[in-house]
Design an enzyme around this catalytic site. Structure first.
Site, PDB file in Angstrom:
ATOM      1  CG  ASP A  82      -1.933   1.072   1.257  1.00 14.30           C
ATOM      2  OD1 ASP A  82      -2.330   1.523   0.162  1.00 14.30           O
ATOM      3  OD2 ASP A  82      -2.371   1.473   2.355  1.00 14.30           O
ATOM      4  N   GLY A 181      -7.693   8.646   7.270  1.00 13.66           N
ATOM      5  CA  GLY A 181      -7.860   8.940   8.682  1.00 13.66           C
ATOM      6  C   GLY A 181      -9.296   8.847   9.165  1.00 13.66           C
TER       7      GLY A 181
END
Length: 309
Positions: A82, A181
């Protein structure tokens, strides 16, 4: 069963109108919870390793844990890098047995992003590994990724078509309003589905990826806060928006924040209710179960990938 690429998974997902969960992993309990959920739901999965995970656990530990998960579960699993920062990181992971890598050149100008992505694609394809790239910039913070709202940019559909044609990339992460987030929206959540539809029409054979797609489930935020946490105002992508994106060409949905919240909520609750316990197995066990149940919910009710194996 073995480590596999995402090629066949994405073909089936596109044809079936569902998405595959790409879950970030950092330790054994997280991997076990995700894989147990996928096995019970008969769902394909992608386990992905970020820069923070590589630093925390070491790539070799994570690779061996994922290999153990394949052996134990009998599932085919994609092992994905990732947000690879540069060619060297992608090369290292390819050489180390990863079956999929992401090269994130979104911070560079368009031509530099193309050149970097093409270099990774050429190296990866020669070795049977698939490549994801990113065009556009997501706002938010995750591991070493920090992009302010003013610097975030949505993916341009015409540029996306040119980018795929010139790089030969296997899948493309697009920016349509999600962010990294736990604080994804200050006001009403909104994704640019019109933009997504345009991109899908221009590159219909390229699987699209949605980063920053955790729903930040309120029950886990509330549980964290009830047992000593301080996570005010956290807000994620509504589940119905993820379901809609899956019907518009998104084949891979990245999920990390929801894993962290589920695990932390379970640990906080156990430690507050059992102050005399200090055996890590006693609180990591419930944390693993929380991850498993959360992932099962995602697979069944959000991604739509249950019973597709």
């Amino acid at each position: 069963m073995s480590l596999v690429t995402s090629t066949e998974m994405f073909k089936k997902a596109a044809a079936g109108g569902y998405a595959i969960g790409a879950f970030n992993v950092n330790n054994m309990e997280i991997i076990q919870g995700i894989v147990e959920a996928a096995k019970e739901e008969k769902s394909p999965i992608i386990l992905q390793v970020s820069a923070g995970a590589r630093k925390y656990a070491s790539p070799v530990y994570l690779r061996k844990l994922v290999e153990a998960a394949v052996e134990d579960s009998g599932l085919d699993i994609v092992l994905h890098l990732d947000h690879g920062e540069d060619f060297e990181i992608c090369k290292m992971c390819i050489d180390d047995g990863f079956t999929s890598v992401m090269i994130d050149g979104s911070k560079y100008p368009f031509e530099e992003n193309i050149a970097l992505t093409k270099k990774v694609v050429e190296y990866a394809h020669e070795r049977g590994v698939v490549v994801e790239a990113e065009l556009g910039k997501l706002a938010g913070i995750e591991d070493n990724i920090r992009v302010s709202e003013k610097d975030a940019t949505f993916t341009d559909p015409d540029q996306a078509a040119e980018f795929v044609a010139r790089t030969g990339v296997d899948s493309l992460a697009v920016a349509i309003g999600t962010s990294h987030g736990a604080y994804k929206f200050k006001g009403e959540p909104k994704l640019d589905f019109e933009r997504l539809e345009k991109i899908t029409k221009l590159i219909p054979n390229t699987p699209l990826v949605l980063h920053g797609a955790s729903t930040v489930l309120p029950e886990f935020v509330e549980l964290c806060n009830r047992y000593g946490g301080d996570i005010p105002g956290a807000q994620g992508v509504p589940e119905d928006m993820i379901r809609q994106a899956a019907k518009l060409g998104v084949c891979k949905v990245n999920i990390d924040t929801d894993l962290r919240l589920a695990m932390t909520a379970a640990i906080r609750k156990f430690l507050v209710e059992n102050p005399k316990e200090f055996d890590p197995r006693k609180y990591l066990g419930p944390a693993r179960t929380a991850i498993k149940e959360m992932v099962k919910h995602k697979i069944r009710n959000v991604l739509g990938s249950s019973n597709t194996l």
